[in-house]
Design an enzyme around this catalytic site. Structure first.
Site, mmCIF file in Angstrom:
data_model
loop_
_atom_site.group_PDB
_atom_site.id
_atom_site.type_symbol
_atom_site.label_atom_id
_atom_site.label_comp_id
_atom_site.label_asym_id
_atom_site.label_seq_id
_atom_site.Cartn_x
_atom_site.Cartn_y
_atom_site.Cartn_z
ATOM 1 N N TYR A 33 0.960 -1.304 0.067
ATOM 2 C CA TYR A 33 0.137 -0.004 -0.028
ATOM 3 C C TYR A 33 0.976 1.285 -0.034
ATOM 4 O O TYR A 33 2.055 1.099 0.265
ATOM 5 C CB TYR A 33 -1.187 -0.099 1.222
ATOM 6 C CG TYR A 33 -0.266 0.254 2.503
ATOM 7 C CD1 TYR A 33 0.702 -0.351 3.158
ATOM 8 C CD2 TYR A 33 -0.664 1.480 2.943
ATOM 9 C CE1 TYR A 33 1.073 -0.315 4.397
ATOM 10 C CE2 TYR A 33 -0.058 1.889 4.290
ATOM 11 C CZ TYR A 33 0.819 0.830 4.770
ATOM 12 O OH TYR A 33 1.230 1.166 6.116
ATOM 13 N N ARG A 52 8.302 4.042 -4.459
ATOM 14 C CA ARG A 52 8.590 3.024 -3.469
ATOM 15 C C ARG A 52 7.355 1.957 -3.590
ATOM 16 O O ARG A 52 7.537 0.851 -3.280
ATOM 17 C CB ARG A 52 8.088 3.823 -2.185
ATOM 18 C CG ARG A 52 8.362 2.797 -1.233
ATOM 19 C CD ARG A 52 8.017 3.362 0.439
ATOM 20 N NE ARG A 52 6.773 3.873 0.696
ATOM 21 C CZ ARG A 52 6.590 4.710 1.446
ATOM 22 N NH1 ARG A 52 7.655 4.942 2.616
ATOM 23 N NH2 ARG A 52 5.324 5.182 1.750
ATOM 24 N N ARG A 101 -8.427 -20.690 -2.124
ATOM 25 C CA ARG A 101 -7.314 -20.535 -1.141
ATOM 26 C C ARG A 101 -6.082 -21.419 -1.544
ATOM 27 O O ARG A 101 -6.403 -22.479 -1.153
ATOM 28 C CB ARG A 101 -7.755 -20.435 0.448
ATOM 29 C CG ARG A 101 -6.590 -19.929 1.406
ATOM 30 C CD ARG A 101 -7.410 -19.960 2.886
ATOM 31 N NE ARG A 101 -6.444 -19.765 3.739
ATOM 32 C CZ ARG A 101 -5.639 -20.440 4.375
ATOM 33 N NH1 ARG A 101 -5.654 -21.694 4.073
ATOM 34 N NH2 ARG A 101 -4.510 -19.981 5.191
ATOM 35 N N LYS A 150 6.435 -2.202 1.924
ATOM 36 C CA LYS A 150 5.057 -1.653 2.572
ATOM 37 C C LYS A 150 3.956 -2.475 2.504
ATOM 38 O O LYS A 150 3.096 -1.977 1.687
ATOM 39 C CB LYS A 150 5.139 -0.270 1.788
ATOM 40 C CG LYS A 150 4.145 0.887 3.112
ATOM 41 C CD LYS A 150 4.307 2.069 2.442
ATOM 42 C CE LYS A 150 3.277 2.857 3.122
ATOM 43 N NZ LYS A 150 3.196 2.966 4.618
ATOM 44 N N GLU A 182 11.716 1.894 14.541
ATOM 45 C CA GLU A 182 10.854 3.011 14.193
ATOM 46 C C GLU A 182 9.462 3.393 14.754
ATOM 47 O O GLU A 182 9.293 2.495 15.913
ATOM 48 C CB GLU A 182 10.556 2.959 12.729
ATOM 49 C CG GLU A 182 9.813 1.460 12.132
ATOM 50 C CD GLU A 182 9.783 1.189 10.570
ATOM 51 O OE1 GLU A 182 9.545 2.139 9.864
ATOM 52 O OE2 GLU A 182 9.753 0.092 10.397
ATOM 53 N N LEU A 206 10.785 0.932 7.330
ATOM 54 C CA LEU A 206 10.496 1.542 6.298
ATOM 55 C C LEU A 206 11.070 2.682 5.820
ATOM 56 O O LEU A 206 11.482 3.556 6.405
ATOM 57 C CB LEU A 206 9.025 2.062 6.177
ATOM 58 C CG LEU A 206 8.285 2.261 5.049
ATOM 59 C CD1 LEU A 206 7.908 1.114 4.181
ATOM 60 C CD2 LEU A 206 6.779 2.977 5.324
HETATM 61 N N1 PMP Z 1 7.516 3.491 9.166
HETATM 62 C C1 PMP Z 1 6.322 2.656 9.169
HETATM 63 C C2 PMP Z 1 6.387 1.544 9.748
HETATM 64 C C3 PMP Z 1 5.150 3.268 8.553
HETATM 65 O O1 PMP Z 1 4.049 2.379 8.409
HETATM 66 C C4 PMP Z 1 5.112 4.820 8.043
HETATM 67 C C5 PMP Z 1 4.233 5.147 7.096
HETATM 68 N N2 PMP Z 1 3.337 4.300 6.598
HETATM 69 C C6 PMP Z 1 6.137 5.363 8.046
HETATM 70 C C7 PMP Z 1 7.469 4.797 8.477
HETATM 71 C C8 PMP Z 1 6.459 6.742 7.230
HETATM 72 O O2 PMP Z 1 6.347 6.653 5.937
HETATM 73 P P1 PMP Z 1 6.183 7.811 4.947
HETATM 74 O O3 PMP Z 1 6.981 8.784 5.393
HETATM 75 O O4 PMP Z 1 6.492 7.306 3.604
HETATM 76 O O5 PMP Z 1 4.551 7.753 5.204
#
Ligand code: PMP
Length: 286
Positions: A33, A52, A101, A150, A182, A206
């Site tokens: 996503y 991305r 499935r 992602k 994070e 991410l």
């Molecule tokens: N880390 C994680 C685990 C996230 O889910 C997100 C947001 N989707 C981010 C960092 C920040 O990424 P972005 O700046 O691309 O929204």
């Protein structure tokens, strides 16, 4: 007026939109996503999100469902049809719905991917949380090893938000081998003696689109940036802390595990970066 959403080539009222029960996004979290913010009816950093998305799909051997140009047009059409001036556009691509499935991936020639997008109207440029700063707890990072992709596997981040809520706080920072990876849905930063410190890129986090933009703006503004791991103790002892994400931009963090960071109020570096980010990204919005 009900929302108009996009599903596989069609614009539909949200009540009319349908996905198969065999969709692999639903059965296996086999999907990726993106969330792109909208300010003044324009898309913030669409190119970054499209790039991305392409990378996430590639890492999972999925073909892009449409071209980048078509994707931009779908985003813009959704903004138009929903008269969206501020908020987000959520996009999801899954490996589609097989006949049954089955753990094995279906043949992409026979099973097309599922592409869904919808708008979320929300005031994001102004926020009481950004004015006051947020409070976080630390939790173990028990997610899988490819956090750079992602994917829609967001159960643990959801649980992390619930753990924070149960503790009367706003969010959680995840910790692995003594270092912060994070936030549940954002990248984490501290500021010490004027230097901005954030974890280096790897499969463990991410690669935030907002992170990239903010670090660029910070360097252009002659601020010092260090990309390395840091612990919760180092963060508690820092002058400032903050997080970044597409929907919250730069959000100050004023408390970590019940310890105030710096003065306990949003710091000047986070405030300045939020201003620069909003100003510059709105200039470049498309
Ligand atoms: N880390 C994680 C685990 C996230 O889910 C997100 C947001 N989707 C981010 C960092 C920040 O990424 P972005 O700046 O691309 O929204």
């Amino acid at each position: 007026m009900s929302r108009i959403v996009y599903v596989n080539g069609e614009y539909l009222a949200e009540e009319e939109a349908r996905i198969s029960v065999f969709d692999r996004g639903f059965l296996f979290a086999d999907g990726v996503y993106e969330v792109t913010s909208v300010l003044g009816g324009k898309l913030i950093d669409f190119d970054g999100h499209a790039l991305r998305l392409e990378r996430s799909l590639g890492e999972l051997d999925m073909a892009p469902p449409v071209t980048k140009e078509a994707l931009l047009e779908i985003h813009r059409e959704l903004v138009r049809r929903n008269d969206l001036s501020e908020g987000m556009i959520y996009l999801q691509v899954t490996r589609g719905a097989d006949a049954d499935r089955d753990f094995a991936f279906p043949d992409p020639e026979k099973v097309p991917s599922t592409l869904v997008l919808f708008t979320q109207a929300k005031v994001i440029s102004k926020s009481s949380a950004a004015d006051a700063g947020i409070k976080v707890i630390s939790i173990d990072d028990i997610r899988w090893g490819r956090r750079d992709i992602k994917t829609v596997q967001l159960l643990y981040p959801s649980m992390g938000k619930m753990m924070a809520k149960a503790a009367g706080k706003d969010d959680a920072w995840m910790v692995e081998e003594g270092a912060v990876t994070e936030g549940t849905s954002n990248n984490a930063y501290i500021v010490k003696d004027g230097t901005i410190i954030t974890r280096h890129l790897s499969n463990e986090i991410l690669h935030g689109i907002t992170r990239k933009a903010v670090l660029n703006f910070a360097s252009e503004a002659q601020m010092k940036v260090e990309e390395r791991a840091f612990s919760i103790e180092e963060a508690q002892d820092a002058d400032e802390a903050f997080v970044t994400s597409a929907s919250t931009f730069v959000m100050p963090v004023v408390e970590i595990d019940d310890v105030s960071v710096g003065t306990g109020a949003p710091g000047p570096v986070a405030k300045r970066l939020r201003e620069i980010y909003l100003e510059e990204s709105m200039k470049a919005a498309q």
